[in-house]
Design a protein around this motif. Sequence first.
Motif, PDB file in Angstrom:
ATOM      1  N   CYS A  20      21.522  31.434  32.444  1.00  0.00           N
ATOM      2  CA  CYS A  20      21.821  33.032  32.398  1.00  0.00           C
ATOM      3  C   CYS A  20      23.408  33.142  32.935  1.00  0.00           C
ATOM      4  CB  CYS A  20      21.285  33.817  33.565  1.00  0.00           C
ATOM      5  SG  CYS A  20      21.479  35.273  33.241  1.00  0.00           S
ATOM      6  N   VAL A  21      24.630  33.159  31.990  1.00  0.00           N
ATOM      7  CA  VAL A  21      25.514  32.822  32.497  1.00  0.00           C
ATOM      8  C   VAL A  21      26.732  34.401  31.639  1.00  0.00           C
ATOM      9  CG1 VAL A  21      26.258  30.601  32.989  1.00  0.00           C
ATOM     10  CG2 VAL A  21      26.759  32.296  30.523  1.00  0.00           C
ATOM     11  N   PRO A  22      28.028  34.639  32.968  1.00  0.00           N
ATOM     12  CA  PRO A  22      28.585  35.961  32.885  1.00  0.00           C
ATOM     13  C   PRO A  22      29.213  36.086  31.165  1.00  0.00           C
ATOM     14  CG  PRO A  22      29.008  34.947  35.034  1.00  0.00           C
ATOM     15  CD  PRO A  22      28.119  34.032  34.031  1.00  0.00           C
ATOM     16  N   GLN A  23      28.966  36.878  30.293  1.00  0.00           N
ATOM     17  CA  GLN A  23      29.644  37.131  28.721  1.00  0.00           C
ATOM     18  C   GLN A  23      30.920  38.179  28.828  1.00  0.00           C
ATOM     19  OE1 GLN A  23      26.899  39.557  26.397  1.00  0.00           O
ATOM     20  NE2 GLN A  23      27.179  38.162  24.190  1.00  0.00           N
ATOM     21  N   ASP A  24      31.035  38.994  29.095  1.00  0.00           N
ATOM     22  CA  ASP A  24      32.343  39.798  29.429  1.00  0.00           C
ATOM     23  C   ASP A  24      33.047  40.118  30.273  1.00  0.00           C
ATOM     24  OD1 ASP A  24      32.380  40.191  26.300  1.00  0.00           O
ATOM     25  OD2 ASP A  24      30.626  41.378  26.685  1.00  0.00           O
ATOM     26  N   TYR A  25      34.242  40.641  30.459  1.00  0.00           N
ATOM     27  CA  TYR A  25      34.549  40.540  31.963  1.00  0.00           C
ATOM     28  C   TYR A  25      36.226  41.632  31.536  1.00  0.00           C
ATOM     29  CZ  TYR A  25      33.513  35.702  32.606  1.00  0.00           C
ATOM     30  OH  TYR A  25      32.940  34.532  33.416  1.00  0.00           O
ATOM     31  N   GLU A  26      35.741  42.298  32.760  1.00  0.00           N
ATOM     32  CA  GLU A  26      36.931  43.029  32.697  1.00  0.00           C
ATOM     33  C   GLU A  26      37.657  42.712  33.702  1.00  0.00           C
ATOM     34  OE1 GLU A  26      35.192  47.093  32.887  1.00  0.00           O
ATOM     35  OE2 GLU A  26      34.880  47.163  34.681  1.00  0.00           O
ATOM     36  N   SER A  27      39.113  43.284  34.277  1.00  0.00           N
ATOM     37  CA  SER A  27      40.130  42.895  34.685  1.00  0.00           C
ATOM     38  C   SER A  27      40.593  44.141  35.620  1.00  0.00           C
ATOM     39  CB  SER A  27      41.166  42.262  34.111  1.00  0.00           C
ATOM     40  OG  SER A  27      41.989  43.140  33.984  1.00  0.00           O
ATOM     41  N   HIS A  28      40.580  43.572  37.288  1.00  0.00           N
ATOM     42  CA  HIS A  28      41.080  44.369  37.920  1.00  0.00           C
ATOM     43  C   HIS A  28      42.728  44.373  38.933  1.00  0.00           C
ATOM     44  CE1 HIS A  28      37.465  47.418  37.410  1.00  0.00           C
ATOM     45  NE2 HIS A  28      37.200  45.949  37.463  1.00  0.00           N
ATOM     46  N   THR A  29      43.707  45.030  38.701  1.00  0.00           N
ATOM     47  CA  THR A  29      44.715  44.608  39.224  1.00  0.00           C
ATOM     48  C   THR A  29      45.627  45.289  40.035  1.00  0.00           C
ATOM     49  OG1 THR A  29      45.464  43.261  36.687  1.00  0.00           O
ATOM     50  CG2 THR A  29      46.860  43.772  38.288  1.00  0.00           C
ATOM     51  N   PHE A  30      45.547  45.480  40.711  1.00  0.00           N
ATOM     52  CA  PHE A  30      46.841  45.716  42.190  1.00  0.00           C
ATOM     53  C   PHE A  30      47.219  45.030  43.221  1.00  0.00           C
ATOM     54  CE2 PHE A  30      42.883  44.184  43.325  1.00  0.00           C
ATOM     55  CZ  PHE A  30      42.992  43.730  44.926  1.00  0.00           C
TER      56      PHE A  30
ATOM     57  N   ARG B 274      47.874  40.953  42.523  1.00  0.00           N
ATOM     58  CA  ARG B 274      46.199  40.277  43.153  1.00  0.00           C
ATOM     59  C   ARG B 274      45.470  41.340  41.743  1.00  0.00           C
ATOM     60  NH1 ARG B 274      42.300  38.982  47.355  1.00  0.00           N
ATOM     61  NH2 ARG B 274      40.583  37.792  46.362  1.00  0.00           N
ATOM     62  N   THR B 275      44.435  40.179  40.716  1.00  0.00           N
ATOM     63  CA  THR B 275      43.984  39.878  40.215  1.00  0.00           C
ATOM     64  C   THR B 275      42.306  39.660  40.255  1.00  0.00           C
ATOM     65  OG1 THR B 275      45.139  40.417  37.923  1.00  0.00           O
ATOM     66  CG2 THR B 275      43.727  40.271  36.845  1.00  0.00           C
ATOM     67  N   VAL B 276      41.225  40.659  40.271  1.00  0.00           N
ATOM     68  CA  VAL B 276      39.607  39.780  40.145  1.00  0.00           C
ATOM     69  C   VAL B 276      39.766  40.560  38.858  1.00  0.00           C
ATOM     70  CG1 VAL B 276      38.017  41.302  41.566  1.00  0.00           C
ATOM     71  CG2 VAL B 276      40.388  40.628  42.299  1.00  0.00           C
ATOM     72  N   LEU B 277      38.334  39.836  38.241  1.00  0.00           N
ATOM     73  CA  LEU B 277      37.894  39.369  37.245  1.00  0.00           C
ATOM     74  C   LEU B 277      36.004  40.211  37.906  1.00  0.00           C
ATOM     75  CD1 LEU B 277      38.989  35.778  35.178  1.00  0.00           C
ATOM     76  CD2 LEU B 277      39.355  38.350  35.457  1.00  0.00           C
ATOM     77  N   ALA B 278      35.992  41.656  36.660  1.00  0.00           N
ATOM     78  CA  ALA B 278      34.502  41.929  36.859  1.00  0.00           C
ATOM     79  C   ALA B 278      33.694  41.381  35.960  1.00  0.00           C
ATOM     80  CB  ALA B 278      34.545  42.964  37.360  1.00  0.00           C
ATOM     81  N   ILE B 279      32.702  40.997  36.268  1.00  0.00           N
ATOM     82  CA  ILE B 279      31.596  40.613  34.897  1.00  0.00           C
ATOM     83  C   ILE B 279      30.929  42.617  34.958  1.00  0.00           C
ATOM     84  CG2 ILE B 279      29.322  39.941  34.762  1.00  0.00           C
ATOM     85  CD1 ILE B 279      29.056  37.572  36.877  1.00  0.00           C
TER      86      ILE B 279
ATOM     87  N   GLU C 166      44.284  47.741  49.081  1.00  0.00           N
ATOM     88  CA  GLU C 166      44.878  47.631  47.693  1.00  0.00           C
ATOM     89  C   GLU C 166      46.702  48.189  48.396  1.00  0.00           C
ATOM     90  OE1 GLU C 166      45.642  49.668  43.265  1.00  0.00           O
ATOM     91  OE2 GLU C 166      43.957  50.448  44.912  1.00  0.00           O
ATOM     92  N   ILE C 167      47.744  48.166  47.792  1.00  0.00           N
ATOM     93  CA  ILE C 167      48.817  49.037  48.449  1.00  0.00           C
ATOM     94  C   ILE C 167      49.553  49.648  46.992  1.00  0.00           C
ATOM     95  CG2 ILE C 167      51.349  48.235  48.992  1.00  0.00           C
ATOM     96  CD1 ILE C 167      49.498  47.728  51.152  1.00  0.00           C
ATOM     97  N   THR C 168      49.569  50.928  47.363  1.00  0.00           N
ATOM     98  CA  THR C 168      49.947  51.976  46.735  1.00  0.00           C
ATOM     99  C   THR C 168      50.808  52.182  47.190  1.00  0.00           C
ATOM    100  OG1 THR C 168      48.724  53.804  47.141  1.00  0.00           O
ATOM    101  CG2 THR C 168      48.151  52.297  44.848  1.00  0.00           C
ATOM    102  N   TYR C 169      51.773  53.268  46.398  1.00  0.00           N
ATOM    103  CA  TYR C 169      53.317  54.236  46.816  1.00  0.00           C
ATOM    104  C   TYR C 169      53.289  55.780  46.689  1.00  0.00           C
ATOM    105  CZ  TYR C 169      55.545  49.761  48.357  1.00  0.00           C
ATOM    106  OH  TYR C 169      55.770  48.568  48.595  1.00  0.00           O
ATOM    107  N   ASN C 170      53.581  56.239  47.402  1.00  0.00           N
ATOM    108  CA  ASN C 170      53.160  58.011  46.930  1.00  0.00           C
ATOM    109  C   ASN C 170      54.749  59.079  46.432  1.00  0.00           C
ATOM    110  OD1 ASN C 170      54.723  58.400  48.656  1.00  0.00           O
ATOM    111  ND2 ASN C 170      53.476  58.854  49.905  1.00  0.00           N
TER     112      ASN C 170
END
Length: 299
Positions: free
Chosen positions: A269-279, A287-292, A216-220
């Motif tokens: 047995c499948v995913p029901q809910d997600y949350e997204s992580h953007t960086f 980039r966005t990564v979805l997490a179950i 992940e790239i960030t700026y101070n």
Amino acid sequence: MSMLFLLFHFKNLFTERACCRRQSHIIYIGKDISGSPVNVDVGVCRTHCGQSAPSASLEAGLMTSKYSSVLDFLRHKKTRHLHPSSSSGAAAPGSPSCGLSSTCEPAGVRVDRVMLYEGLREVEIIEDCHCEAKMSRCVRAPSLKTYFSETPYESVIDAGKCVGSKGAPEGFSCVPTKFDSTFIETPNKVELIQTVAQCKLMEGCYRIPYVEYHYEITYNDDGVKVESLREIDVGRCLGSCTSGSRCLLRSASDLGECLLWAEGQGNACVPQDYESHTFLSQQGQIRTVLAITSCLCQS
């Protein structure tokens, strides 16, 4: 240690194991590269005595067998099974072979690799059985597996298993929730074998942690670019769903018997809910990564 003590000790041990033993169980696993069918005896642990084991004495068995001593008999006990020393050691027809406090389970498993037309397939073969104590709570138990048996690369690892769901609520079972891994050497390379590290009482379809790492790239505050490693638990859905997952009516005389089942939600047995992580990625792209976050049964 006297021979009399050995006889007495082995008599008691054998009485416990007499009705818990490996039986042949042949299954078809496919065709080999020549097109011929491949059948493998994977074995099965017999769970009830019945009346199949007639009474016979240990001493008589030793006299009529090819073994000259108790020690010799013990060395070959995996391939030779004698009957209990007296009729009192045999259980009544239909009674559990290991008593009410234990079950007849595999004591050791060999993992064979069979080359089929479709490719290499691993087959787990039961080598021996024993009486295993029932657990009232969900715990991880040892489970020994042998890889590359009878070769210079033979390895025995504790793959682990989940046991104990006595008195668990309907729809819950003792399942793996955390995994580990171990390395074994093979003739071609080093392989990673997945093992069970932790167990928990869960519903049939459940979520387990599954961690991924991303740069992940960030700026101070001074505008300086900083690269760091971000850990994201994206999760995985495990378990199974049955078409009749809820019992609406149970037998009054036997609570283990269900008289009326409610229809379930399916068998996947499948995913029901997600949350997204953007960086911001190393290339400076968003980039966005979805997490179950939860799982459910779905047809």
